[in-house]
Scaffold this motif. Structure first.
Motif, PDB file in Angstrom:
ATOM      1  N   UNK A 199       0.813  -1.217   0.000  1.00 26.58           N
ATOM      2  CA  UNK A 199       0.000   0.000   0.000  1.00 26.58           C
ATOM      3  C   UNK A 199       0.844   1.263   0.000  1.00 26.58           C
ATOM      4  N   UNK A 200       2.073   1.186   0.492  1.00 27.83           N
ATOM      5  CA  UNK A 200       2.923   2.374   0.503  1.00 27.83           C
ATOM      6  C   UNK A 200       3.526   2.691  -0.860  1.00 27.83           C
ATOM      7  N   UNK A 201       3.172   1.908  -1.865  1.00 30.22           N
ATOM      8  CA  UNK A 201       3.532   2.251  -3.237  1.00 30.22           C
ATOM      9  C   UNK A 201       2.534   3.219  -3.863  1.00 30.22           C
ATOM     10  N   UNK A 202       1.443   3.484  -3.182  1.00 29.47           N
ATOM     11  CA  UNK A 202       0.366   4.236  -3.832  1.00 29.47           C
ATOM     12  C   UNK A 202       0.829   5.580  -4.391  1.00 29.47           C
ATOM     13  N   UNK A 203       1.646   6.316  -3.662  1.00 26.88           N
ATOM     14  CA  UNK A 203       2.082   7.635  -4.111  1.00 26.88           C
ATOM     15  C   UNK A 203       3.413   7.608  -4.865  1.00 26.88           C
ATOM     16  N   UNK A 204       3.942   6.421  -5.142  1.00 29.88           N
ATOM     17  CA  UNK A 204       5.208   6.338  -5.872  1.00 29.88           C
ATOM     18  C   UNK A 204       5.156   7.062  -7.222  1.00 29.88           C
ATOM     19  N   UNK A 205       4.107   6.884  -8.031  1.00 27.71           N
ATOM     20  CA  UNK A 205       4.062   7.613  -9.310  1.00 27.71           C
ATOM     21  C   UNK A 205       4.054   9.125  -9.130  1.00 27.71           C
ATOM     22  N   UNK A 206       3.308   9.626  -8.146  1.00 23.38           N
ATOM     23  CA  UNK A 206       3.271  11.059  -7.879  1.00 23.38           C
ATOM     24  C   UNK A 206       4.676  11.568  -7.563  1.00 23.38           C
ATOM     25  N   UNK A 207       5.410  10.787  -6.786  1.00 22.52           N
ATOM     26  CA  UNK A 207       6.757  11.185  -6.373  1.00 22.52           C
ATOM     27  C   UNK A 207       7.699  11.283  -7.572  1.00 22.52           C
ATOM     28  N   UNK A 208       7.562  10.352  -8.519  1.00 24.38           N
ATOM     29  CA  UNK A 208       8.429  10.405  -9.698  1.00 24.38           C
ATOM     30  C   UNK A 208       8.118  11.641 -10.548  1.00 24.38           C
ATOM     31  N   UNK A 209       6.847  12.042 -10.578  1.00 26.90           N
ATOM     32  CA  UNK A 209       6.505  13.282 -11.272  1.00 26.90           C
ATOM     33  C   UNK A 209       7.057  14.484 -10.523  1.00 26.90           C
ATOM     34  N   UNK A 210       6.844  14.518  -9.223  1.00 24.81           N
ATOM     35  CA  UNK A 210       7.194  15.698  -8.431  1.00 24.81           C
ATOM     36  C   UNK A 210       8.687  15.878  -8.242  1.00 24.81           C
ATOM     37  N   UNK A 211       9.421  14.781  -8.090  1.00 20.77           N
ATOM     38  CA  UNK A 211      10.843  14.885  -7.766  1.00 20.77           C
ATOM     39  C   UNK A 211      11.771  14.542  -8.918  1.00 20.77           C
ATOM     40  N   UNK A 212      11.323  13.763  -9.893  1.00 23.72           N
ATOM     41  CA  UNK A 212      12.182  13.400 -11.030  1.00 23.72           C
ATOM     42  C   UNK A 212      11.848  14.232 -12.260  1.00 23.72           C
ATOM     43  N   UNK A 213      10.638  14.095 -12.784  1.00 13.94           N
ATOM     44  CA  UNK A 213      10.279  14.844 -13.984  1.00 13.94           C
ATOM     45  C   UNK A 213      10.387  16.355 -13.752  1.00 13.94           C
ATOM     46  N   UNK A 214       9.869  16.820 -12.624  1.00 17.94           N
ATOM     47  CA  UNK A 214       9.844  18.253 -12.361  1.00 17.94           C
ATOM     48  C   UNK A 214      11.233  18.810 -12.118  1.00 17.94           C
ATOM     49  N   UNK A 215      12.123  18.018 -11.571  1.00 20.01           N
ATOM     50  CA  UNK A 215      13.504  18.454 -11.321  1.00 20.01           C
ATOM     51  C   UNK A 215      14.311  18.459 -12.614  1.00 20.01           C
ATOM     52  N   UNK A 216      13.886  17.695 -13.589  1.00 24.49           N
ATOM     53  CA  UNK A 216      14.686  17.470 -14.795  1.00 24.49           C
ATOM     54  C   UNK A 216      14.423  18.531 -15.858  1.00 24.49           C
ATOM     55  N   UNK A 217      15.076  18.350 -16.994  1.00 22.08           N
ATOM     56  CA  UNK A 217      14.890  19.251 -18.130  1.00 22.08           C
ATOM     57  C   UNK A 217      13.659  18.902 -18.953  1.00 22.08           C
ATOM     58  N   UNK A 218      12.832  17.982 -18.476  1.00 17.82           N
ATOM     59  CA  UNK A 218      11.589  17.652 -19.184  1.00 17.82           C
ATOM     60  C   UNK A 218      10.484  18.663 -18.925  1.00 17.82           C
TER      61      UNK A 218
END
Length: 499
Positions: A52-71
């Motif tokens: 169940x603690x995977x539920x927000x994993x996709x949100x985190x990749x958007x917020x911390x990876x995609x948003x931090x990157x040059x994308x």
């Protein structure tokens, strides 16, 4: 999302809410850790709670990876948003809710895994079904390693906790050296890769398999093979590309997975658990409490949903796709139109900014924004193939330049763009950027590649037209330790450099 599949469960810290073997929710009243584990199904419910603690994993990749990157050039048009400090490399983000969530949720998952593993040692004899006890241990250790690897990539050094601890005990455990954290992760993943099954029956679809564990372990080897940048994480410069390549070749040789002929089919709401999926975060809709996806609605602005006659989702403004990413697609590349919305009109006003729409199906918009009916793919087969190409280009045996070209051109053929010859590392990195846009891989790819310290500054100089971004520093490869963790016992942790 089929209701026979593995559902995410919402579980309280002491596992007070449980699910059956297929994770249908069955509340348990007045359960405690000491009394909960009285029958085999209780252990199954407990491992489901770890998932169940995977539920927000996709949100985190958007917020911390995609948003931090040059994308993404994530400067909002509707007031200051939490993502802007992430995007613009502000030094004062130790209290940012996205940073705090990454630490807290991962450690909550680790706690739940530790409770289960402890109870398997203490009361595991209750489980008499052949192989079930070992499988549950392997699932828990896979998930514990998964949470720790996520932490390492965001924060570098973290405390290694291998047993259930109370708050007072946690306040005595310092951050461990990065090498020790990786050793712990590797041990868990090696156990999981040996003891998890190849596949599951339909009712348990979505649980971690040995192939998911091998994929995670390969990525661990590749990540710690990346450069150190003279910071404490996540790269160690270990040159373990050959170990990763061996694992990737085993996954490929298994014959369990294949590249789908149509790019859009990978993310179709009616084609979940397809041949590309190695491991995903599974969701279900229409349940109480709600356990649907929250990722899809974060991608797009409300006015776009409204322009298409759909319910308001969250009042969010646009996180614009960067001009650099938009320009990187060739004219015929079908991935651009599928992944990115390049404009729309609402109430007669034209919006020209672009945003990600991958994972958004306008025919499936729910009334409740946190109940989207779509799984999120964490590991997919195309990624495994392209990671293999990366290892080969690092000079490792187990493949040839012809293999690299074949892999990249298979991906490009599906995207309807011409083939390459003698694919270079830079071409591979750029192809990964387009293939996995909005899937949370870009920041990690840049860090692992060794090129983040050149690509990000060059991108800022070219794309920061509003002059909102601060100069990039290598320290910003890591996020700050959340301020809440520093405050609870001053001196236990030292803040990461640069913050």
């Amino acid at each position: 999302m089929k209701k026979s599949s593995l559902f995410l469960c919402i579980a309280l810290p002491l596992l007070l809410v449980s699910c059956s073997d297929d994770l249908n929710q069955v509340p348990i009243s007045a359960a405690t850790t000491s009394t909960f584990y009285s029958q085999p199904n209780d252990f199954i419910q407990a491992v489901n709670a770890v998932y169940s603690d995977l539920r927000t994993y996709p949100d985190r990749q958007l917020n911390l990876s995609e948003t931090r990157s040059d994308n993404l050039y994530a400067v909002s048009d509707g007031g200051v948003r939490d993502w802007e400090g992430i995007n613009s490399f502000q030094k004062t983000i130790a209290s940012n809710p996205y940073v705090t969530e990454a630490w807290a949720t991962n450690f909550n998952g680790i706690y739940r895994a530790n409770v289960l593993l402890d109870q398997l040692k203490t009361n595991g004899a209750i489980i008499t079904t052949a192989g079930l006890r070992t499988r549950l241990e392997a699932e828990a250790r896979f998930l514990r390693a998964f949470f720790y690897f996520d932490l390492v990539r965001w924060f570098g050094k973290v405390p290694v906790i291998d047993r259930p601890v109370v708050a007072s005990q946690a306040l005595t455990i310092p951050r461990s050296p990065l090498a020790d954290v990786y050793t712990f992760i590797q041990s868990d993943l090696e156990f999981a890769a040996t003891n998890l099954p190849d596949t599951y029956a339909a009712a348990d679809r979505g649980r971690a398999t040995r192939w998911a564990a091998k994929t995670a372990l390969a990525l661990v080897h590749m990540t710690r093979s990346g450069p150190t940048y003279d910071i404490e994480g996540p790269g160690l410069g270990l040159n373990e590309w050959d170990k990763a390549l061996t694992l990737l070749n085993e996954i490929i040789a298994s014959g369990k997975f294949s590249v789908l002929p149509n790019y859009s089919d990978i993310f179709s709401y009616t084609n979940e658990n397809n041949a590309e999926v190695i491991f995903d975060v599974q969701y279900a809709t229409g349940l109480s409490p709600v356990v649907g996806s929250t990722f899809a609605w974060l991608l797009a602005p409300d006015t776009w949903f409204q322009a298409n006659g759909k319910p308001v989702q969250g009042g969010l403004s646009i996180r614009p796709v960067s001009n650099d990413l938009l320009k990187s697609y060739e004219a015929a590349d079908i991935r651009k139109a599928f992944s990115i919305q390049t404009g729309y009109t609402f109430n007669g006003v034209a919006e020209t900014q672009s945003f990600f729409k991958k994972y958004v199906d306008l025919t499936k918009v729910p009334a409740n924004r946190v109940d989207w009916p779509i799984n999120f793919i964490v590991y997919r087969y195309t990624d495994v193939l392209m990671l293999k190409a990366e290892c080969i280009l690092r000079g490792k045996t187990g493949g040839t330049q012809a293999d690299v070209d074949a892999i990249v051109n298979q991906v490009r053929a599906r995207a309807k763009v011409p083939a390459f010859t003698n694919v270079t590392f830079d071409q591979l990195l750029q192809e990964r950027r387009k293939e996995f846009a909005a899937e949370g891989l870009r920041w990690h790819d840049l860090v692992r590649s060794g090129q983040i310290t050149t690509i990000i500054p060059a991108w800022i100089a070219a794309d920061d037209v509003q002059k909102r971004m601060l100069p990039f520093q290598k320290d910003y490869i890591l996020y700050p330790i959340p301020q809440t963790e520093l405050d609870v016992k001053p001196g236990l942790y030292t803040q990461n450099a640069g913050y």
